[in-house]
Structures are given as C-alpha cells and as structure tokens.
Design an enzyme around this catalytic site. Structure first.
Site, short mmCIF file in Angstrom:
data_model
loop_
_atom_site.label_atom_id
_atom_site.label_comp_id
_atom_site.label_asym_id
_atom_site.label_seq_id
_atom_site.Cartn_x
_atom_site.Cartn_y
_atom_site.Cartn_z
N GLY A 176 55.85 71.73 58.91
CA GLY A 176 56.72 70.64 59.39
C GLY A 176 56.37 70.08 60.76
O GLY A 176 56.63 68.91 61.04
N GLU B 180 58.06 73.24 67.07
CA GLU B 180 58.74 73.24 65.77
C GLU B 180 59.34 71.87 65.50
O GLU B 180 59.78 71.19 66.43
CB GLU B 180 59.89 74.26 65.79
CG GLU B 180 59.52 75.64 65.28
CD GLU B 180 59.42 75.70 63.76
OE1 GLU B 180 59.10 74.68 63.12
OE2 GLU B 180 59.66 76.78 63.22
N ASP B 181 59.40 71.50 64.24
CA ASP B 181 60.10 70.26 63.89
C ASP B 181 61.61 70.45 64.02
O ASP B 181 62.30 69.56 64.50
CB ASP B 181 59.72 69.79 62.47
CG ASP B 181 59.86 70.90 61.43
OD1 ASP B 181 59.95 72.08 61.81
OD2 ASP B 181 59.86 70.58 60.23
N ASP C 72 67.22 75.56 62.94
CA ASP C 72 68.42 75.52 62.11
C ASP C 72 69.20 76.82 62.38
O ASP C 72 69.93 76.91 63.37
CB ASP C 72 67.94 75.37 60.66
CG ASP C 72 69.03 75.20 59.63
OD1 ASP C 72 70.16 75.53 59.92
OD2 ASP C 72 68.73 74.74 58.51
N LYS D 262 69.67 71.64 64.91
CA LYS D 262 70.91 71.66 64.12
C LYS D 262 71.77 72.76 64.69
O LYS D 262 71.93 73.83 64.10
CB LYS D 262 70.58 71.99 62.66
CG LYS D 262 70.70 70.84 61.70
CD LYS D 262 70.58 71.37 60.28
CE LYS D 262 69.90 70.35 59.41
NZ LYS D 262 69.76 70.83 58.02
N PHE E 66 70.83 67.47 55.62
CA PHE E 66 69.44 67.71 55.20
C PHE E 66 68.62 66.48 55.54
O PHE E 66 68.98 65.37 55.18
CB PHE E 66 69.39 67.99 53.69
CG PHE E 66 68.09 68.58 53.27
CD1 PHE E 66 67.89 69.95 53.30
CD2 PHE E 66 67.05 67.77 52.85
CE1 PHE E 66 66.67 70.50 52.92
CE2 PHE E 66 65.82 68.31 52.48
CZ PHE E 66 65.63 69.68 52.52
N VAL E 67 67.55 66.67 56.29
CA VAL E 67 66.75 65.53 56.75
C VAL E 67 65.30 65.66 56.28
O VAL E 67 64.79 66.76 56.10
CB VAL E 67 66.79 65.38 58.29
CG1 VAL E 67 68.17 64.97 58.76
CG2 VAL E 67 66.33 66.66 59.00
N ASP F 227 60.20 67.89 54.93
CA ASP F 227 60.05 67.63 53.50
C ASP F 227 61.29 67.94 52.69
O ASP F 227 62.18 68.68 53.12
CB ASP F 227 58.92 68.52 52.94
CG ASP F 227 59.34 69.99 52.85
OD1 ASP F 227 59.81 70.53 53.88
OD2 ASP F 227 59.23 70.59 51.77
N ARG G 203 57.18 64.02 53.81
CA ARG G 203 56.78 64.38 55.18
C ARG G 203 56.15 63.18 55.89
O ARG G 203 56.13 63.13 57.12
CB ARG G 203 55.75 65.51 55.16
CG ARG G 203 56.28 66.85 54.66
CD ARG G 203 55.28 67.95 54.99
NE ARG G 203 55.50 69.17 54.26
CZ ARG G 203 56.27 70.18 54.65
NH1 ARG G 203 56.92 70.10 55.80
NH2 ARG G 203 56.39 71.27 53.92
C1 PRP Z 1 61.61 74.84 58.64
C2 PRP Z 1 61.28 74.53 60.10
C3 PRP Z 1 61.40 75.86 60.76
C4 PRP Z 1 62.49 76.55 59.97
C5 PRP Z 1 63.77 76.45 60.72
O1 PRP Z 1 60.44 75.29 58.02
O2 PRP Z 1 60.01 73.97 60.25
O3 PRP Z 1 60.19 76.59 60.71
O4 PRP Z 1 62.60 75.87 58.71
O5 PRP Z 1 64.80 77.10 60.05
P1 PRP Z 1 65.61 78.31 60.68
O6 PRP Z 1 65.96 77.94 62.11
O7 PRP Z 1 66.83 78.38 59.78
O8 PRP Z 1 64.78 79.54 60.60
P2 PRP Z 1 60.26 75.44 56.46
O9 PRP Z 1 60.45 76.88 56.07
O10 PRP Z 1 61.10 74.42 55.77
O11 PRP Z 1 58.70 75.13 56.25
P3 PRP Z 1 57.88 73.79 56.53
O12 PRP Z 1 57.78 73.63 58.04
O13 PRP Z 1 56.55 74.05 55.90
O14 PRP Z 1 58.62 72.63 55.89
#
Ligand code: PRP
Length: 180
Positions: free
Chosen positions: A43, A100-101, A104, A132, A153-154, A160, A166
């Site tokens: 991400g 990080e993107d 959460d 978030k 959810f974004v 994605d 993405r």
């Molecule tokens: C997303 C995002 C962080 C994580 C955050 O990754 O990039 O790594 O979730 O969530 P959390 O704070 O609840 O741990 P994802 O697993 O969706 O993988 P991606 O980056 O490949 O989309």
C-alpha cells in the site's frame, strides 16, 4: 457483493499539498544526514514515491521496502502480524523512517517497531498518510501523519480492495456496487 470506488474522501490535490508539507518537515529534521525510508508493501508504494521526490536534496535518502502480513483474510486484522519480507539493506546504525499508507488497529506498526527496535537502527520514526485513529488497538508513536480519517473503508493512492483500485490518484470511500 462487489464494491466500487465512490466519492472522493481526499483529493489528489490535497494529498499532494500534504505530502509536500511532510517532506519539508523530514527535510528540516534530517538535513545533512542519511535517512533510510522503508515503504511497507504494497500500500505504501505510491505515497513513498511521491514523498521522497519532495524531500529536499540536502537529505541523503535511501529507499527500501519490506512486507508485513496479518494472519487471516479480508479487512479485519486478525491480531497476529508477521514480517513476510525483510529489508535487504542493513539497518544497523541507520535513521529509519517507516512509511505506511494507513494505520488502523496499529498492530502492523507495533510489530514493525518491535522488529526495528531489535535491529540496531540508530533511530526509528513512523510516517503514515492516513490515520484511522478511532480503530486503534495498539498504541504506536507516529511522528508524521497526513490525515486523520473516520472509520471508513478507503481505496486509491496505493490502497486496495481485493488488490484493485490502488492506481486511483485520489482516495475514495467504497460502496456496494448495487447502491446506485
Ligand atoms: C494495510 C496497511 C497497513 C495495515 C494497517 O496493509 O498498509 O500495513 O493494513 O492495519 P493495522 O493498523 O490494523 O495493522 P494490508 O495488510 O492491507 O496490505 P497492503 O499494504 O498490501 O494493501
């Protein structure tokens, strides 16, 4: 039920403006030093690419990537996060910024911070585009935040739904495709 990208939550222009501000902060802090910016796949790829290009040349920037994966599927974190791809650049003695993107629950960043505290890095900071905050389970220090967003959810700008969307230049909320 299929989901689609609906209204824009954060426009391409607002993202670009915020990215410039964060890059300037990093520029001020790390002028004359090397910083190892580690994007968390997948991400963070778009955010990292835009961010590094706005960092002034007074900072010596190195780029690296790694991957962290939650056990279990879908949009809910299962709680267990493993490092599924480690950095290949030696981080010992380096100033690391984790990019990080989105943060959460914070479980991924907590695991990453544990990883780096055991790695011998000289310093570790965290830079996220989206926070978030109301979903946080694990408290993690985040030095640079782009936007605090509600629990929606974004997709887009690297994020994605089922590995799609993405590539959208703005950040959108998603809706069920049948809701039109
Ligand atoms: C997303 C995002 C962080 C994580 C955050 O990754 O990039 O790594 O979730 O969530 P959390 O704070 O609840 O741990 P994802 O697993 O969706 O993988 P991606 O980056 O490949 O989309």
């Amino acid at each position: 039920m299929a989901l689609k990208a609906a209204e824009v939550l954060i426009s391409q222009e607002r993202i670009a403006e915020r990215v410039k501000t964060i890059a300037a902060e990093i520029g001020q802090k790390y002028a004359g030093q090397n910083v190892l910016m580690i994007g968390i796949l997948r991400g963070a790829v778009i955010f990292l690419s835009d961010l590094v290009r706005e960092i002034p040349s007074s900072v010596d920037v190195t780029i690296e990537f790694m991957k962290a994966s939650s056990y279990g599927a879908s949009t809910q974190s299962s709680g267990e996060v493993r490092i599924s791809q480690e950095p290949t650049i030696d981080v010992r003695g380096r100033n690391v910024i984790i990019v990080e993107d989105i943060v959460d629950t914070g479980l991924t960043l907590r695991r990453l911070c544990e990883y780096f505290s055991a790695s011998g890095a000289a310093s570790v900071e965290v830079c996220v585009l989206l926070d978030k905050r109301e979903r946080r389970v694990a408290e993690v220090p985040v030095e640079y935040v782009g936007f605090v967003i509600p629990d929606q959810f974004v997709v887009g700008y690297g994020m994605d739904y089922d590995e799609k969307m993405r590539n959208l230049p703005s950040i959108h909320v998603v809706r069920e495709a049948a809701e039109e």
